[in-house]
Design a protein around this motif. Structure first.
Motif, PDB file in Angstrom:
ATOM      1  N   MET A   1       9.136  -9.140   9.949  1.00 23.52           N
ATOM      2  CA  MET A   1       8.100  -8.214   9.508  1.00 23.52           C
ATOM      3  C   MET A   1       7.255  -8.869   8.412  1.00 23.52           C
ATOM      4  O   MET A   1       7.788  -9.487   7.499  1.00 23.52           O
ATOM      5  N   THR A   2       5.936  -8.724   8.507  1.00 24.18           N
ATOM      6  CA  THR A   2       5.023  -9.292   7.520  1.00 24.18           C
ATOM      7  C   THR A   2       4.247  -8.165   6.868  1.00 24.18           C
ATOM      8  O   THR A   2       3.782  -7.236   7.540  1.00 24.18           O
ATOM      9  N   THR A   3       4.105  -8.234   5.535  1.00 20.87           N
ATOM     10  CA  THR A   3       3.405  -7.188   4.799  1.00 20.87           C
ATOM     11  C   THR A   3       2.308  -7.805   3.936  1.00 20.87           C
ATOM     12  O   THR A   3       2.310  -9.008   3.659  1.00 20.87           O
ATOM     13  N   GLY A  17       6.768 -12.228   4.111  1.00 19.07           N
ATOM     14  CA  GLY A  17       7.393 -12.158   5.419  1.00 19.07           C
ATOM     15  C   GLY A  17       8.846 -12.585   5.392  1.00 19.07           C
ATOM     16  O   GLY A  17       9.384 -12.980   4.348  1.00 19.07           O
ATOM     17  N   GLU A  18       9.463 -12.528   6.535  1.00 19.68           N
ATOM     18  CA  GLU A  18      10.861 -12.891   6.685  1.00 19.68           C
ATOM     19  C   GLU A  18      10.962 -14.179   7.484  1.00 19.68           C
ATOM     20  O   GLU A  18      10.078 -14.505   8.285  1.00 19.68           O
ATOM     21  N   THR A  44      13.346 -14.893   3.108  1.00 17.72           N
ATOM     22  CA  THR A  44      12.014 -14.321   2.892  1.00 17.72           C
ATOM     23  C   THR A  44      11.092 -15.356   2.253  1.00 17.72           C
ATOM     24  O   THR A  44      11.562 -16.346   1.665  1.00 17.72           O
ATOM     25  N   LYS A  46       6.793 -15.734   0.424  1.00 15.24           N
ATOM     26  CA  LYS A  46       5.630 -15.024  -0.102  1.00 15.24           C
ATOM     27  C   LYS A  46       4.476 -16.020  -0.271  1.00 15.24           C
ATOM     28  O   LYS A  46       4.660 -17.103  -0.814  1.00 15.24           O
ATOM     29  N   ALA A  75       3.055 -17.098  11.440  1.00 19.15           N
ATOM     30  CA  ALA A  75       3.313 -15.721  11.007  1.00 19.15           C
ATOM     31  C   ALA A  75       2.509 -14.752  11.859  1.00 19.15           C
ATOM     32  O   ALA A  75       1.359 -15.026  12.212  1.00 19.15           O
ATOM     33  N   LEU A  77       0.417 -11.528  12.056  1.00 18.90           N
ATOM     34  CA  LEU A  77      -0.357 -10.805  11.048  1.00 18.90           C
ATOM     35  C   LEU A  77      -1.105  -9.598  11.611  1.00 18.90           C
ATOM     36  O   LEU A  77      -1.809  -8.909  10.867  1.00 18.90           O
TER      37      LEU A  77
END
Length: 478
Positions: A1-3, A17-18, A44, A46, A75, A77
């Protein structure tokens, strides 16, 4: 999961992300790009993207407005989403792999209702309440040209005068001691009303209401080869009405030479009001500037040959013309090629890239680029009348000459018979002309005649003379 999230205090965009730490992460925009600081790893990671960048060796400033691709290696997105947030320097929103950077104006003011409210305040303002000058260059897309040179001279001669600069966003650096006001913001409308003098180099846009005691100095932005305003081909009543309405807003018009004075007066129906023929303030730097420091700021090594390609814009296209392959030209001529798009093409396309190619479309000062170049390649741009101050060679790449002259704009004189350099129709012809050892001998007499007509007042002191007139007329006070 990416935030994704925005760190308001640090003015950064953070993608997290992970999984394995990505090898690279960039924000890629039309006129700027920044690398992220990547931390973490293992479970994780960043990526922290600064929303400020240093361009051309200057101070760190907010990113230019536009859509930026968020490029994070390996990643996913597509599901990213961040609602618009107004920070000190920018407004940021994220949707999927795109970060939208905008000026830091409250969105409420960008609605029709919001702008109507601000315009109403502007109209009601008593006006000319400050000993201040409101500057605008090329609709706020840059701080340069004649207004910038006048700003510097005014700051030296009358340091107590407040100097506001209209900018499209805060990525546009304003001169030391000046105040940046973002177009359309409450501060912009107030400064525009309160200033006793407006100094602009193009049309006044949005609603303009002259205030009692307020004056407008229109510096314009070039000696014309191509036909302007009322002289443009075709009969268009709406255009003619707009030209007359606009020119009536100006109190004084600045001209580089007497040739321009005659044309501008008629093309803009500027009758019964003064035109100051003082040379161009923006060209003072071509006499007094330091080419070595500019080259160093651009990362150009000593002894390199530098070619500047600076075509004008076309009425029938939004992007810069592509008559030159800059990387190939650099290889063919063993030179560094600077690519300078017109101010009207800043918002379209992306910077040109390649070995020994530097896209300087976003560089703030054209005059500094002219000073740094060993030769100019242009077409119908008024930059030809500025570069001739340097006495360095010019070349005219004009494959669309017949179309431009005959259908798009038309000329005030025959370029082919008077140009102080060769007219060529292809990159091959250009390369051959650049290698011609007889260039100076062939065009020397033309060049001297050109400078005598167009550059007689470009002596390095034009800005001083203009500011002296401003102060003598009492437009602002020391």
């Amino acid at each position: 999961m990416t935030t994704a999230r925005i760190d308001e205090a640090a003015e950064t965009l953070i993608i997290a992300g992970e999984g394995q730490r990505p090898a690279s992460a960039e924000l890629i925009g039309p006129r700027a790009r920044v690398d992220a600081r990547i931390t973490g790893g293992g479970k994780t990671w960043k990526a922290t993207f600064p929303l400020r960048a240093s361009r051309w060796g200057g101070a760190e400033l907010p990113l230019p407005t536009g859509d930026y691709e968020i490029a994070v290696a390996d990643a996913e997105l597509d599901d990213l989403s961040v609602a618009a947030q107004v920070l000190t320097g920018v407004r940021v929103a994220v949707r999927g792999s795109v970060a939208r950077i905008a000026a830091p104006v409250d969105p409420a003011y960008e609605t029709a209702e919001g702008q109507s409210t601000l315009e109403g305040r502007y109209v009601a303002h008593p006006g000319a309440t400050e000993n201040a000058v409101f500057f605008e260059s090329f609709y706020g897309r840059s701080v340069g040209c004649n207004p910038q040179a006048i700003d510097r001279a005014l700051a030296a001669q009358a340091p107590d005068v407040v100097r506001y600069w209209s900018v499209v966003d805060l990525s546009v650096a304003v001169p030391e001691g000046a105040v940046a006001v973002v177009e359309g913001s409450p501060e912009w409308w107030r400064a525009r009303a309160a200033s006793r003098l407006l100094i602009v180099n193009d049309w006044l846009r949005r609603r303009f209401a002259r205030k009692p005691g307020q004056r407008v100095l229109q510096t314009w932005h070039g000696t014309p080869l191509k036909r302007l305003a009322l002289h443009r081909p075709g009969f268009d009543p709406r255009r003619m009405a707009a030209v007359v309405k606009e020119s009536r807003r100006w109190d004084v018009l600045l001209a580089q030479n007497t040739y321009s004075e005659r044309i501008l007066r008629k093309a803009y129906a500027f009758f019964g009001r003064p035109i100051w023929v003082e040379g161009y303030p923006r060209n003072d730097a071509l006499v007094t500037g330091d080419a070595a420091s500019i080259r160093a700021a651009l990362g150009i090594e000593q002894g390199e040959r530098v070619l500047l390609y600076a075509p004008t814009w076309r009425d029938d296209r939004t992007e810069m013309v592509d008559f030159v392959d800059p990387e190939e030209l650099a290889r063919q001529t063993d030179a560094v090629v600077l690519v300078r798009g017109h101010s009207r093409t800043i918002d379209t396309g992306r910077d040109r890239a390649g070995a020994r190619v530097i896209d300087v479309t976003g560089y703030p000062e054209t005059s500094q680029l002219l000073l740094a170049a060993d030769a100019l390649i242009t077409d119908y741009s008024s930059v030809m009348f500025d570069f001739s101050v340097t006495g360095k060679p010019m070349y005219f790449l004009v494959p669309d000459l017949d179309h431009y002259r005959g259908q798009l704009r038309g000329f005030y004189f025959d370029l082919a018979s008077r140009a102080p350099g060769p007219l060529v129709g292809s990159q091959k012809e250009l390369v051959d002309a650049l290698a011609d050892p007889e260039h100076e001998k062939t065009f020397g007499a033309r060049y001297m005649a050109w400078r005598a007509q167009f550059n007689s007042r470009d002596d390095g002191h034009a800005a001083e003379r203009v500011v002296a007139r401003i102060l003598d007329q009492g437009y602002v006070t020391r």
